[in-house]
Scaffold this active site. Structure first.
Site, mmCIF file in Angstrom:
data_model
loop_
_atom_site.group_PDB
_atom_site.id
_atom_site.type_symbol
_atom_site.label_atom_id
_atom_site.label_comp_id
_atom_site.label_asym_id
_atom_site.label_seq_id
_atom_site.Cartn_x
_atom_site.Cartn_y
_atom_site.Cartn_z
ATOM 1 N N LYS A 169 -0.574 -19.299 4.482
ATOM 2 C CA LYS A 169 -1.584 -19.726 5.444
ATOM 3 C C LYS A 169 -2.011 -18.500 6.264
ATOM 4 O O LYS A 169 -1.251 -17.528 6.323
ATOM 5 C CB LYS A 169 -1.045 -20.816 6.350
ATOM 6 N N GLU B 294 7.216 -22.969 20.689
ATOM 7 C CA GLU B 294 7.804 -21.650 20.459
ATOM 8 C C GLU B 294 8.084 -21.010 21.810
ATOM 9 O O GLU B 294 7.302 -21.190 22.752
ATOM 10 C CB GLU B 294 6.823 -20.767 19.691
ATOM 11 N N ASP C 21 -4.057 -22.195 14.133
ATOM 12 C CA ASP C 21 -2.835 -21.552 13.639
ATOM 13 C C ASP C 21 -1.734 -22.574 13.355
ATOM 14 O O ASP C 21 -0.939 -22.378 12.438
ATOM 15 C CB ASP C 21 -2.339 -20.538 14.686
ATOM 16 N N HIS D 59 5.067 -23.824 4.835
ATOM 17 C CA HIS D 59 6.519 -23.759 4.649
ATOM 18 C C HIS D 59 7.253 -24.892 5.376
ATOM 19 O O HIS D 59 8.419 -25.151 5.097
ATOM 20 C CB HIS D 59 7.071 -22.381 5.038
ATOM 21 N N HIS E 229 0.711 -27.086 10.080
ATOM 22 C CA HIS E 229 2.061 -27.638 10.273
ATOM 23 C C HIS E 229 2.060 -29.014 10.964
ATOM 24 O O HIS E 229 2.722 -29.948 10.518
ATOM 25 C CB HIS E 229 2.929 -26.689 11.095
ATOM 26 N N LYS F 136 2.840 -21.461 22.525
ATOM 27 C CA LYS F 136 3.688 -20.261 22.599
ATOM 28 C C LYS F 136 4.213 -20.136 24.016
ATOM 29 O O LYS F 136 3.609 -20.663 24.950
ATOM 30 C CB LYS F 136 2.857 -19.038 22.248
ATOM 31 N N LYS G 54 11.142 -27.584 4.539
ATOM 32 C CA LYS G 54 12.304 -27.779 5.414
ATOM 33 C C LYS G 54 13.059 -29.050 5.028
ATOM 34 O O LYS G 54 12.456 -30.074 4.728
ATOM 35 C CB LYS G 54 11.848 -27.856 6.877
ATOM 36 N N ARG H 289 0.837 -1.210 0.000
ATOM 37 C CA ARG H 289 0.000 0.000 0.000
ATOM 38 C C ARG H 289 0.865 1.251 0.000
ATOM 39 O O ARG H 289 0.513 2.270 -0.587
ATOM 40 C CB ARG H 289 -0.832 0.017 1.289
HETATM 41 P P1 NAP Z 1 2.376 -7.822 7.379
HETATM 42 O O1 NAP Z 1 3.760 -7.577 7.875
HETATM 43 O O2 NAP Z 1 1.240 -7.243 8.151
HETATM 44 O O3 NAP Z 1 2.314 -7.294 5.873
HETATM 45 C C1 NAP Z 1 1.105 -7.128 5.196
HETATM 46 C C2 NAP Z 1 1.369 -6.654 3.783
HETATM 47 O O4 NAP Z 1 0.114 -6.452 3.151
HETATM 48 C C3 NAP Z 1 2.118 -5.320 3.716
HETATM 49 O O5 NAP Z 1 3.019 -5.388 2.643
HETATM 50 C C4 NAP Z 1 1.010 -4.320 3.417
HETATM 51 O O6 NAP Z 1 1.436 -3.196 2.692
HETATM 52 C C5 NAP Z 1 0.116 -5.168 2.527
HETATM 53 N N1 NAP Z 1 -1.251 -4.647 2.469
HETATM 54 C C6 NAP Z 1 -2.143 -4.522 3.472
HETATM 55 N N2 NAP Z 1 -3.299 -4.003 3.006
HETATM 56 C C7 NAP Z 1 -3.128 -3.789 1.692
HETATM 57 C C8 NAP Z 1 -3.935 -3.255 0.670
HETATM 58 N N3 NAP Z 1 -5.185 -2.844 0.884
HETATM 59 N N4 NAP Z 1 -3.420 -3.196 -0.576
HETATM 60 C C9 NAP Z 1 -2.165 -3.625 -0.837
HETATM 61 N N5 NAP Z 1 -1.350 -4.137 0.078
HETATM 62 C C10 NAP Z 1 -1.825 -4.210 1.338
HETATM 63 O O7 NAP Z 1 2.066 -9.377 7.244
HETATM 64 P P2 NAP Z 1 3.097 -10.601 7.164
HETATM 65 O O8 NAP Z 1 3.500 -10.976 8.543
HETATM 66 O O9 NAP Z 1 4.162 -10.315 6.174
HETATM 67 O O10 NAP Z 1 2.152 -11.791 6.663
HETATM 68 C C11 NAP Z 1 1.710 -11.896 5.319
HETATM 69 C C12 NAP Z 1 0.954 -13.192 5.155
HETATM 70 O O11 NAP Z 1 1.835 -14.280 5.451
HETATM 71 C C13 NAP Z 1 -0.236 -13.383 6.098
HETATM 72 O O12 NAP Z 1 -1.225 -14.138 5.443
HETATM 73 C C14 NAP Z 1 0.344 -14.190 7.244
HETATM 74 O O13 NAP Z 1 -0.649 -14.929 7.913
HETATM 75 C C15 NAP Z 1 1.298 -15.091 6.483
HETATM 76 N N6 NAP Z 1 2.408 -15.607 7.274
HETATM 77 C C16 NAP Z 1 3.308 -14.770 7.832
HETATM 78 C C17 NAP Z 1 4.373 -15.284 8.563
HETATM 79 C C18 NAP Z 1 5.422 -14.398 9.164
HETATM 80 O O14 NAP Z 1 6.384 -14.958 9.721
HETATM 81 N N7 NAP Z 1 5.316 -13.094 9.092
HETATM 82 C C19 NAP Z 1 4.503 -16.676 8.709
HETATM 83 C C20 NAP Z 1 3.564 -17.518 8.094
HETATM 84 C C21 NAP Z 1 2.533 -16.968 7.383
HETATM 85 P P3 NAP Z 1 1.951 -1.853 3.476
HETATM 86 O O15 NAP Z 1 3.048 -2.320 4.401
HETATM 87 O O16 NAP Z 1 2.480 -1.014 2.392
HETATM 88 O O17 NAP Z 1 0.765 -1.321 4.205
#
Ligand code: NAP
Length: 491
Positions: free
Chosen positions: A151, A219, A238, A181, A243, A343, A185, A52
């Site tokens: 996920k 965790e 979750d 993911h 997993h 956790k 592994k 965004r």
């Molecule tokens: P995050 O840090 O909250 O990032 C969300 C992303 O979505 C940001 O790039 C944000 O852009 C973008 N976004 C939000 N609203 C938007 C919109 N209306 N239009 C365009 N872009 C938009 O989330 P994350 O932790 O990376 O997780 C992403 C996904 O991976 C989720 O489904 C999560 O459940 C999954 N996941 C994450 C992890 C992890 O370790 N983080 C592990 C497993 C799965 P801006 O920053 O520019 O607002």
């Protein structure tokens, strides 16, 4: 076997939604960088990131230059390669809720219809449908396109099916890559190699010889900034639905006829369908819910789950779950599979422990009376290793037996950088190999087993037991396993 090979990839455009997000910065961009360093990305392989936040490509590259470096160790960082890698990356601000906002992507992709196109959705699941509709409306989906989703895919079978229906409106099943993911592994794939590439284990891999199986994903972190999301989800949805069940399935599946994607996934789904349903009082008797309260690690005290500002004071969401599962099949009848995740547990540990049955008659004295029989311990974290606990005669003039570990630490054996699980998975998506991704029917079958447990918890108002942060969870988890005369593996 689905190993990364030096086979070169076709030219591609990797369109990364959520490019500014945590997962992209910590895992996805570093994974692509490492594959670039290994010279596996073709010259004409581009990464088109979006988020965004308004910024241009130069600003996005500058952001990566600062933030991604923190997630690559100094010894793995090559300045020249990194600068060349950054040249592959473009950035466009796209609010995915606005159909007109996709225009910069249309312009960037024009004339490249014959290239592999990956739409990677690293965003909240609530945006999945907007994005798939958005790229469809913008005419961006080609025959050579694929979509990859993080996920969680839904919060129950019904919502997962709704998401899958929307996805299948615009993509065929062969184009959809649902990521867990854990399947990327090394040790998980080595579990397949261990079972189906060696003669030792398969004859023993059944109820006649195995007493029980324990799978733990522990965790030490709390929910921290994910509080609002986590409170709507809980540990069962979750971690167990994806997993833990994926590890169980890889461990329990019958040998596939080949590593062909559907040959593997057909065997996996049979295990999910053979899981004995846990419904009503059965679900209560075979499960434990927990929620952490304040505690301490060696670095100091940590707050409890309910102390998090984003969590309601009366939340009954579980941060810990333990389950006793059974697989109704000839191979596994009567073998309990204990699953546990949480956790703020004592340490960050992911391991599978296979306890073999005791020998039928002992002719040797032992110090421990064979209290713990032979074990195979497959560790994914903190280190990736496989250990086998066997009895040997201790050196000396008496014949007393002692347990020792045959230890295979992958770090010592291969002495090279441990790959991020995503490196394999991202290349597989570009390459078009779905073996390590979940098929629609797998996701549905996993939810179909999970949903009745969640329903029973609600029906019986089965509240989580509290446990102190830094411990192994509520005492009830020990009581659950001790009903079978067993205890959780610890070392
Ligand atoms: P995050 O840090 O909250 O990032 C969300 C992303 O979505 C940001 O790039 C944000 O852009 C973008 N976004 C939000 N609203 C938007 C919109 N209306 N239009 C365009 N872009 C938009 O989330 P994350 O932790 O990376 O997780 C992403 C996904 O991976 C989720 O489904 C999560 O459940 C999954 N996941 C994450 C992890 C992890 O370790 N983080 C592990 C497993 C799965 P801006 O920053 O520019 O607002």
């Amino acid at each position: 076997m689905n190993l990364i090979s030096n086979e070169s990839l076709q030219p591609f455009d990797f369109i990364l939604f959520g490019g500014t997000g945590d997962l992209s910065i910590r895992k996805l961009i570093p994974a692509l960088y490492f594959r670039h360093c290994e010279k596996q990305l073709p010259d004409d392989g581009r990464i088109i990131a979006s988020g965004r936040t308004a910024m241009d490509t130069a600003e996005f590259r500058a952001k990566l230059d600062v933030e991604v470096r923190e997630h690559i160790s100094e010894q793995d960082f090559e300045e020249e390669a990194w600068q060349a890698f950054l040249e592959r990356i473009q950035y466009y601000a796209v609010d995915v809720n606005d159909v007109a906002a996709y225009q910069p992507l249309v312009d960037a992709l024009k004339g490249r219809e014959d290239h592999v196109r990956v739409f990677y959705l690293s965003v909240a699941p609530s945006l999945f449908t907007q994005i798939t509709n958005g790229v469809h409306e913008a005419g961006l989906i080609t025959a050579n396109s694929r979509v990859a989703l993080e996920k969680p895919l839904g919060r129950d079978e019904k919502s997962a099916e709704e998401i899958n229906d929307r996805l299948s409106d615009v993509f065929s099943e062969e184009q959809i890559y649902r990521i867990d993911h854990y399947l990327g592994k090394e040790t998980v794939q080595n579990l397949l190699a261990l079972r189906f590439g060696n003669a030792f284990f398969e004859p023993l891999w059944r109820a006649e010889h195995i007493s029980d199986v324990q799978i733990t994903i522990a965790e030490s972190l709390g929910v921290d900034s994910r509080g609002a999301f986590y409170d709507q989800t809980g540990a069962l949805r979750d971690m167990v639905q994806n997993h833990l069940l994926q590890l169980l399935v890889i461990l329990a599946m019958e040998p596939p006829v080949s590593m062909d994607p559907d040959a593997v996934r057909d065997e996996k789904i049979k295990v999910l369908r053979a899981l004995k349903p846990l419904t009503g009082i059965d679900a209560i008797e075979n499960s434990v819910r927990g929620q952490y309260k304040a505690g301490a690690y060696k670095d100091g005290p940590v707050p409890g789950y309910l102390d998090n500002a984003d969590i309601p004071d009366d939340s009954t969401t579980e941060t810990f779950v333990a389950l006793r599962a059974e697989i109704a099949s000839w191979r596994w009848a009567g073998v309990p599979f204990f699953l546990r995740t949480g956790k703020r547990l004592e340490s960050k540990t992911t391991e599978i422990v296979i306890n073999f049955k005791k020998i039928p008659h002992s002719i040797f004295p032992t110090a421990d009376g064979f209290s713990i029989p032979n074990q195979l311990i497959i560790r994914l974290q903190p280190e990736e290793s496989i250990r086998m606990r066997i009895y040997v005669k201790a050196w000396g003039d008496d014949i007393e037996l002692q347990p020792v570990h045959l230890n295979l630490d992958f770090n010592d054996v291969f002495q090279k950088r441990k790959m991020i699980a995503y490196e394999r998975l991202l290349l597989d998506i570009i390459r078009g190999n779905p073996t390590l991704f979940m098929r629609r029917d797998e996701v549905a079958a996993a939810w179909a087993w999970i949903d009745p447990i969640q329903e029973a918890w609600e029906q019986y108002q089965y509240s989580p037991k509290s446990y102190t942060a830094g411990t192994w969870g509520p005492g009830a988890a020990n009581a659950l396993i001790s009903k079978d005369g067993l205890r959780w593996h610890e070392d």
